[in-house]
Design an enzyme around this catalytic site. Structure first.
Site, PDB file in Angstrom:
ATOM      1  N   GLU A 188      -6.324 -54.869  43.086  1.00 11.77           N
ATOM      2  CA  GLU A 188      -6.855 -55.067  44.008  1.00 11.77           C
ATOM      3  C   GLU A 188      -6.711 -57.323  42.346  1.00 11.77           C
ATOM      4  OE1 GLU A 188     -10.634 -56.667  46.138  1.00 11.77           O
ATOM      5  OE2 GLU A 188     -10.828 -57.045  44.216  1.00 11.77           O
ATOM      6  N   ASP A 234     -18.365 -63.352  52.341  1.00  6.92           N
ATOM      7  CA  ASP A 234     -19.650 -63.936  52.211  1.00  6.92           C
ATOM      8  C   ASP A 234     -19.979 -65.205  52.626  1.00  6.92           C
ATOM      9  OD1 ASP A 234     -20.040 -61.734  50.703  1.00  6.92           O
ATOM     10  OD2 ASP A 234     -18.994 -62.454  48.419  1.00  6.92           O
ATOM     11  N   HIS A 289      -7.945 -47.130  44.666  1.00 12.09           N
ATOM     12  CA  HIS A 289      -7.990 -48.619  44.868  1.00 12.09           C
ATOM     13  C   HIS A 289      -8.691 -50.066  43.106  1.00 12.09           C
ATOM     14  CE1 HIS A 289      -7.019 -52.797  46.840  1.00 12.09           C
ATOM     15  NE2 HIS A 289      -8.309 -53.469  46.315  1.00 12.09           N
ATOM     16  N   PHE A 344     -21.952 -58.939  39.705  1.00 13.83           N
ATOM     17  CA  PHE A 344     -21.696 -57.890  40.092  1.00 13.83           C
ATOM     18  C   PHE A 344     -21.985 -57.310  41.816  1.00 13.83           C
ATOM     19  CE2 PHE A 344     -17.190 -59.523  38.269  1.00 13.83           C
ATOM     20  CZ  PHE A 344     -17.684 -60.611  39.021  1.00 13.83           C
ATOM     21  N   TYR A 367     -18.849 -49.453  52.137  1.00  9.34           N
ATOM     22  CA  TYR A 367     -20.250 -50.220  51.553  1.00  9.34           C
ATOM     23  C   TYR A 367     -20.958 -48.850  50.754  1.00  9.34           C
ATOM     24  CZ  TYR A 367     -19.584 -54.385  51.634  1.00  9.34           C
ATOM     25  OH  TYR A 367     -18.103 -55.964  52.073  1.00  9.34           O
ATOM     26  N   LYS A 409     -14.700 -51.305  63.098  1.00 11.16           N
ATOM     27  CA  LYS A 409     -13.734 -51.632  62.674  1.00 11.16           C
ATOM     28  C   LYS A 409     -12.655 -50.416  62.888  1.00 11.16           C
ATOM     29  CE  LYS A 409     -15.952 -52.584  58.622  1.00 11.16           C
ATOM     30  NZ  LYS A 409     -16.026 -53.550  57.713  1.00 11.16           N
ATOM     31  N   SER A 469      -2.992 -48.911  44.570  1.00 17.36           N
ATOM     32  CA  SER A 469      -3.460 -49.665  44.809  1.00 17.36           C
ATOM     33  C   SER A 469      -4.296 -50.468  44.204  1.00 17.36           C
ATOM     34  CB  SER A 469      -3.704 -50.161  46.494  1.00 17.36           C
ATOM     35  OG  SER A 469      -4.790 -49.391  46.435  1.00 17.36           O
TER      36      SER A 469
END
Length: 300
Positions: free
Chosen positions: A20, A112, A272, A222, A151, A171, A18
């Site tokens: 992004e 964020d 991903h 980042f 994370y 979640k 996949s």
């Protein structure tokens, strides 16, 4: 720490990929985005996600890109959606609009704070207070596929990895069906996190997020904001290449291929890719994995 391969290399074609993308800011970046979409589409990714800027700043652009991908390509888009700076009513309206447009996959995130990473997160008084609440709200509206973040090195605001795993479990309990990790450069970090999550009874896919290093300084920035470590060996590889783009690109390709193939040796078959709206490195990695466009047979 050495890690023995858990499974043999998967046969060609058995990998799940996949991508992004992010909403472009200029006409030139827009052209680059759609060129990358066109280049990567023939590899038939499971889905492609489109990010949502801090504070919802790219809401309209994200929505437009998701709908165009759904309308003009054969790929399945996954729309990023956050809790930031929106009421539940506003967020629910977006969710319903995606469902009505035929979008069936949402990447649900807390997001964020408008002030950026490091500033305190203050939920909208009339909004969803957390990503798990957002997941529950999405599921209450329609039966979306829902991916969430996790994370391996810990969220910048978390106290421990156990707290991150608790957040992931919450979640999942609300309806999440896949986790996508923050990018990392030491595979042991991901593999240890995966083992701890499985030991806690988490069975959904935890897909490694892979970041090709196109610009080392930028990626380091980042990483600092996201709580991802940049090992000394990685910095050493790119030292002195700030003004040598050709060599930088070769080193970046070698580094990401090395990382992905090592994960393959450890039984990982789903990836991903954070594309930065560029296709070349990702296309090359997929080629090495055996994920390639299907060629039509030529009649004799």
């Amino acid at each position: 720490m050495s890690i023995e391969p858990r499974h043999p290399l998967s046969p060609k074609g058995e990998f799940v990929i996949s991508y992004e993308f992010f909403p472009p800011k200029t006409p030139e970046m827009e052209t680059q985005l759609w060129a990358s979409v066109k280049r990567l589409e023939p590899l038939h990714p499971r889905f492609v996600s489109v990010t949502y800027g801090a504070g919802g700043t790219t809401r309209e652009r994200t929505h437009a890109i998701v709908l165009r991908i759904a309308r003009e390509t054969g790929m399945k888009p996954a729309a990023h959606l956050t809790c930031v700076a929106s009421t539940r009513e506003e967020t629910d309206r977006i969710i319903r609009a995606y469902w009505e447009a035929g979008v069936r996959h949402i990447v649900a995130l807390r997001g964020d704070p408008p002030g950026g990473v490091g500033s305190p997160f203050m939920p909208h008084p009339l909004g969803y207070p957390s990503s798990s609440h957002l997941v529950r709200g999405i599921k209450a509206i329609a039966d979306f596929e829902i991916s969430v973040s996790t994370y391996p090195e810990g969220h910048p605001e978390s106290r421990s990895i156990d707290q991150d795993i608790d957040a992931l479990k919450a979640k999942i309990d609300c309806g999440a069906t896949r986790a996508i990790t923050q990018f990392f450069f030491e595979n042991e970090v991901y593999l240890r996190f995966l083992e701890r999550a499985r030991a806690r009874g988490i069975t959904i896919p935890i897909v490694p997020g892979i970041m090709p290093v196109r610009n080392f300084k930028q990626v380091s920035g980042f990483a600092k904001k996201a709580g991802a470590s940049v090992p000394a060996w990685l910095a050493d590889r790119f030292e002195g290449l700030e003004n040598d783009q050709e060599t930088h690109a070769i080193v970046a390709a070698a580094t990401v291929v090395e990382q992905v193939m090592d994960l393959v040796k450890n039984g990982v078959n789903e990836f991903h890719f954070y594309t930065n709206n560029r296709a070349d490195l990702v296309f090359g990695i997929c080629h090495l994995l055996g994920v390639r466009p299907v060629r039509e047979k030529v009649e004799a």
